[in-house]
Design a protein around this motif. Sequence first.
Motif, short mmCIF file in Angstrom:
data_model
loop_
_atom_site.label_atom_id
_atom_site.label_comp_id
_atom_site.label_asym_id
_atom_site.label_seq_id
_atom_site.Cartn_x
_atom_site.Cartn_y
_atom_site.Cartn_z
N ARG A 255 0.82 -1.20 0.00
CA ARG A 255 0.00 0.00 0.00
C ARG A 255 0.86 1.26 0.00
O ARG A 255 0.57 2.23 -0.71
CB ARG A 255 -0.92 0.01 1.23
CG ARG A 255 -2.10 -0.93 1.17
CD ARG A 255 -2.81 -1.02 2.50
NE ARG A 255 -4.10 -1.69 2.40
CZ ARG A 255 -4.82 -2.04 3.44
NH1 ARG A 255 -4.40 -1.79 4.68
NH2 ARG A 255 -5.99 -2.65 3.27
N ALA A 259 1.15 4.29 -2.59
CA ALA A 259 0.92 5.66 -2.11
C ALA A 259 2.09 6.58 -2.49
O ALA A 259 1.86 7.70 -2.95
CB ALA A 259 0.73 5.65 -0.59
N LEU A 273 -6.43 9.10 -1.70
CA LEU A 273 -5.42 8.04 -1.59
C LEU A 273 -5.62 7.21 -0.33
O LEU A 273 -5.42 5.99 -0.34
CB LEU A 273 -4.04 8.69 -1.60
CG LEU A 273 -2.83 7.78 -1.77
CD1 LEU A 273 -2.98 6.88 -2.98
CD2 LEU A 273 -1.58 8.62 -1.90
N THR A 277 -6.33 3.09 -0.52
CA THR A 277 -5.39 2.11 0.04
C THR A 277 -5.91 1.46 1.32
O THR A 277 -5.14 0.84 2.06
CB THR A 277 -4.02 2.78 0.31
OG1 THR A 277 -4.20 3.98 1.07
CG2 THR A 277 -3.30 3.10 -0.99
N PHE A 285 -4.41 7.00 7.57
CA PHE A 285 -3.47 6.80 6.48
C PHE A 285 -2.17 7.56 6.74
O PHE A 285 -1.07 7.02 6.56
CB PHE A 285 -4.10 7.26 5.16
CG PHE A 285 -3.12 7.39 4.03
CD1 PHE A 285 -2.54 6.26 3.46
CD2 PHE A 285 -2.78 8.64 3.55
CE1 PHE A 285 -1.63 6.40 2.41
CE2 PHE A 285 -1.87 8.78 2.51
CZ PHE A 285 -1.29 7.65 1.93
N PHE A 289 1.52 6.03 6.95
CA PHE A 289 2.51 6.48 5.97
C PHE A 289 3.76 7.01 6.67
O PHE A 289 4.89 6.67 6.30
CB PHE A 289 1.90 7.57 5.08
CG PHE A 289 2.74 7.94 3.91
CD1 PHE A 289 2.60 7.30 2.69
CD2 PHE A 289 3.71 8.95 4.02
CE1 PHE A 289 3.38 7.65 1.60
CE2 PHE A 289 4.50 9.31 2.93
CZ PHE A 289 4.33 8.65 1.72
N PRO A 297 2.37 12.25 4.40
CA PRO A 297 2.06 12.29 2.97
C PRO A 297 2.22 13.69 2.37
O PRO A 297 2.71 13.83 1.25
CB PRO A 297 0.60 11.82 2.91
CG PRO A 297 0.43 10.99 4.14
CD PRO A 297 1.29 11.63 5.18
#
Length: 322
Positions: A255, A259, A273, A277, A285, A289, A297
């Motif tokens: 994932r 990403a 996104l 994912t 997320f 990440f 992100p």
Amino acid sequence: MPQASDPVADAIGLLRPRTVVYPALRAGGVWGVRFEAFPHVKIGGVVRGETWLALDGREPVHLREGDFYLLSNPPAHVLGSGASVEPLPAAQLWETAVEGAVRTGSGDDDTYLCGGYFWFDEFNAPILLDVLPELVHVRADDPRIRALAYVTELLSGEVGNCAIGRSLILDHLVQILLVQVLRSHAEQSDRPVGWLGALVDDGIGAALRAMHADVAHRWTVQELAGISHLSRSGFAKSFKRQVGIAPLEYLIQWRMSLARDALRRDTQTISELAFATGYESESAFSTAFRREVGASPKQFRDRARRAAGTEEPREAPALGVA
């Protein structure tokens, strides 16, 4: 139940391979060609004759007619007759190419080699390079070799062709050759560790394909075990043994690879996104990440935007440099 997916195609899509095809190499008698170290993948085949492949620090490998080889992040290496001869630098030899072919050696052209190399996206290159040995040798007596021989025949005929569309055809043929060699490597009886080898396992391979087919699904180990027709504990143990990491850890890594690619290409908002994912919210997320990548992100995307605006894209080297 999600449709079947192809993790090899998914991985190569993220790698965004840039292909360079060597001139056909015709040699005879006593000869040798030295190639410099290369950070990604080289591939080649013996169309006619035989040769020795000597990677620095390793015993030479005898390549016979019909054999193929793939080199992953190889050190400097030599292709040659095996005799005691000072090898010619490949870059120097490629400069003599005429109609897509070069000649070297002291006798008739009894050896004919073809090959090329791939540059991959630097961020995603480990997806493939980490699961490949330094040398993959597919022998002519391998039952899967027929498809490779057919592709090589097409490749050989196209190298010296000046017709329109030549570069596009060469690019696709060498990528087909890459996939065929990967397939042969994965199906060998001494199956390699990692996701590539695990794909040929009926159980674990089915789970891998399911995760790739629906990356947004909130997979559980129990669900994946059911797809693999294994008990939960048996699946978890087998997956980790074959792939090298736990099932849900693999899913998170895949994932995050998707990403990173989407953020660098700026194709989706962070919110889009997150849901694509498999995360319930942008904050969930972002936490995952940051834990995996070491930046949020937004920070990652902003850096990519700055780099795109201030740096020239990295190009593959001109023919013969590698």
